[in-house]
Design an enzyme around this catalytic site. Structure first.
Site, short mmCIF file in Angstrom:
data_model
loop_
_atom_site.label_atom_id
_atom_site.label_comp_id
_atom_site.label_asym_id
_atom_site.label_seq_id
_atom_site.Cartn_x
_atom_site.Cartn_y
_atom_site.Cartn_z
N GLU A 141 -11.50 0.56 12.29
CA GLU A 141 -12.57 0.21 11.36
C GLU A 141 -13.74 1.15 11.58
O GLU A 141 -14.04 1.53 12.72
CB GLU A 141 -13.02 -1.23 11.56
CG GLU A 141 -11.94 -2.27 11.29
CD GLU A 141 -12.45 -3.69 11.50
OE1 GLU A 141 -12.89 -4.30 10.52
OE2 GLU A 141 -12.42 -4.16 12.64
N LYS A 199 -6.81 -17.79 11.41
CA LYS A 199 -6.98 -17.28 12.76
C LYS A 199 -8.47 -17.30 13.11
O LYS A 199 -9.30 -17.29 12.19
CB LYS A 199 -6.41 -15.87 12.89
CG LYS A 199 -7.29 -14.76 12.30
CD LYS A 199 -6.74 -13.41 12.65
CE LYS A 199 -7.71 -12.32 12.26
NZ LYS A 199 -8.90 -12.23 13.09
N ASP A 229 -9.15 -10.57 18.49
CA ASP A 229 -9.41 -10.58 17.06
C ASP A 229 -8.31 -9.89 16.27
O ASP A 229 -8.03 -10.28 15.14
CB ASP A 229 -10.75 -9.89 16.79
CG ASP A 229 -11.24 -10.11 15.37
OD1 ASP A 229 -11.07 -11.23 14.85
OD2 ASP A 229 -11.78 -9.16 14.77
N HIS A 270 -2.63 -9.58 14.15
CA HIS A 270 -2.22 -8.54 13.21
C HIS A 270 -1.25 -7.53 13.83
O HIS A 270 -0.18 -7.25 13.29
CB HIS A 270 -3.45 -7.78 12.69
CG HIS A 270 -4.45 -8.63 12.00
ND1 HIS A 270 -4.13 -9.78 11.33
CD2 HIS A 270 -5.79 -8.48 11.84
CE1 HIS A 270 -5.22 -10.31 10.80
NE2 HIS A 270 -6.24 -9.54 11.10
#
Length: 512
Positions: free
Chosen positions: A242, A174, A261, A266
């Site tokens: 994060e 990705k 992203d 995900h």
């Protein structure tokens, strides 16, 4: 006859024992982009760890391709440095000696015909000298803009077709494009060279044991599936937080952002696993079909301004130290509108999930590093207790912890010890580390081995990628029209607009 006799073991039973390791057959892997962080920190260490665990064939070979004036021994030193810094298993000289005998390096640019001729020659030599049997995987650890160039070169130099008894596969990382149109262009470029079954798109989250445990939790137990629907579930929250900033990724991150992203791949993959129907089998086609049904059923809210949120982290405190904001990071345009936090509400228009919102959020510089899926259930329709007895009682929840503390938590109400009836939330935990003596393989170990085995259930195919972009593109277009993102102080849990998004629905974010 005297003396001890060895107990009889049925070899057919051993063959059927799924606990036995799956060992790859004769093959090699070519890595394009061996000088990048992905190769050094993930791919090369994972290959060593597989060899250390006895899961690679004795003749396995690794070929590096890059624009460097290296010999084979220089490449071997690069791999060794990466292994010593990032491998999960201990360094063993005998394993390294056998593995490194198969290291080769080809120097050149991605548009260099001479280099690709040399690559073909090198692979032919490995087939003869190392017994790789014409089986070769090409790992494109390079920016997506170069995928088409490398794929074309592989085709032009007769590196794609291994013959009747051999295979050739390509592995791409990705991001799979930056919107639907670019994803379709990328898929067309790969499809012109490799058949669909030979293209492996890596989403490393799908290689995590706890992600795969979503399927085990749902379909191996009769305890959960009967209540896994709109009759009992109030909403679902999927979080990837994060505690770090963008680090040295300014060149990549600015213009990409949190939604592209993380959410496009995900989190939408996690959502599909949570919401999918039971597959007819756990083959690649069976799993992908059910995931695609979910993604095709996703609908966006009518008011994207009320049910999405985006923001950038500002200066603040993280881990006891002061940190700068996103716009002050080195290499970031002070006028950038790239988001470091993204949240969106999605709904699944089918009978199982009608009326159940799925809230997806991700961000950098948040309170702590955590990825989890929380299935929050409706309150009991009637509580035969005094209101004062249930003041501290919230909704039941099943929380699947994906990282860093892998496991499952169940939240339910229990009586507080004492003479009065008082009910309070308690939790019951399953922790991978406490329950299993076996260590979980790192995601790249599992996925690389699956590539070499030709086992594709954990790899999304192009239909899933395009459906994901169809979901996200309208959100990105909406944000592009709205100018500047909100802000949130580093070390907090995101912007006020994200809290307001859930508050409009009468809900609030979990505090992981």
């Amino acid at each position: 006859m005297t003396g001890s006799r060895r107990p009889y073991t049925n070899p057919l039973r051993d063959l059927r024992d799924r606990r036995l390791p799956r060992i790859a057959g004769p093959c090699s892997m070519v890595i394009f982009g061996v000088t990048g962080d992905l190769s050094r920190k993930k791919v090369m260490p994972a290959i060593y760890d597989l060899a250390n665990r006895g899961l690679l064939p004795p003749g396995f070979s690794l070929v590096g391709f890059a624009r460097r004036d290296w010999e084979d021994q220089d490449f071997a030193q690069v791999v060794r440095d990466a292994v010593e810094q990032h491998a999960r298993t201990e360094f063993r000289a005998e394993v390294w000696e056998q593995l490194s005998e198969g290291f080769r390096f080809v120097a050149g640019d991605f548009d260099d015909d001479v280099a690709f001729d040399q690559l073909r020659t090198t692979l032919g030599e490995l087939d003869r000298e190392r017994g790789t049997g014409g089986n070769h995987a090409f790992y494109l650890a390079i920016p997506p803009g170069l995928f088409a160039t490398v794929a074309h070169q592989l085709k032009e130099h007769s590196l794609v077709d291994g013959g009747e008894d051999a295979w050739r596969r390509v592995v791409v990382e990705k991001p799979f494009g930056h919107d639907l149109e670019s994803a379709q262009e990328l898929n067309r470029a790969l499809a012109e060279v490799f058949p669909s079954g030979s293209v492996f798109r890596i989403d490393h989250y799908l290689g995590k044991e706890t992600v795969q445990n979503i399927l085990a939790l749902r379909f191996a137990n009769n305890l959960f599936e009967p209540i896994w629907n709109a009759n009992y579930v109030d909403h679902v929250q999927i979080t990837m937080a994060e505690d770090i900033g963008i680090g040295g990724r300014a060149g990549y991150y600015d213009g990409i952002g949190a939604a592209r992203d993380v959410i496009q791949n995900h989190l939408l993959q996690l959502m599909a696993l949570v919401a999918m129907e039971e597959p007819t089998s756990f083959t690649a086609d069976g799993l992908r079909l059910e995931k695609e049904k979910v993604l095709a059923s996703v609908v966006l809210p009518r008011r994207l301004d009320l049910h999405t949120a985006r923001a950038q982290y500002a200066a603040g405190w993280q881990g006891g130290r002061e940190v700068v904001g996103f716009l002050e990071e080195e290499g970031i345009d002070p006028g950038s509108t790239t988001e470091t936090y993204a949240a969106v509400r999605l709904d699944v228009a089918n009978r199982r999930w009608a009326g159940v919102p799925f809230y997806l959020r991700t961000g950098k510089r948040l309170g702590r590093r955590v990825t989890e899926v929380a299935v929050v259930f409706k309150r009991a329709p009637h509580l035969p207790f005094a209101e004062t007895a249930t003041e501290e009682l919230t909704s039941n929840a099943i929380v699947i912890r994906i990282q860093p503390d892998e496991g499952v938590t169940m939240r339910f109400g229990s009586k507080v010890p004492g003479t009065h009836m008082e009910i309070r939330d308690v939790t019951m935990d399953f922790d991978y580390g406490d329950s299993f003596t076996e260590s979980s393989p790192e995601a790249y170990e599992r996925l690389i081995l699956d590539v070499l085995l030709g086992d594709p259930p954990l790899f999304p195919r192009h239909e899933e990628v395009e459906l994901s972009w169809q979901i996200l593109d309208p959100v990105l277009e909406h944000w592009a029209r709205r100018g500047t993102p909100d802000t949130y102080p580093a070390g907090t849990w995101g912007p006020a607009s994200a809290d307001e998004m859930l508050a409009r629905d009468g809900r609030q974010w979990r505090r992981p």
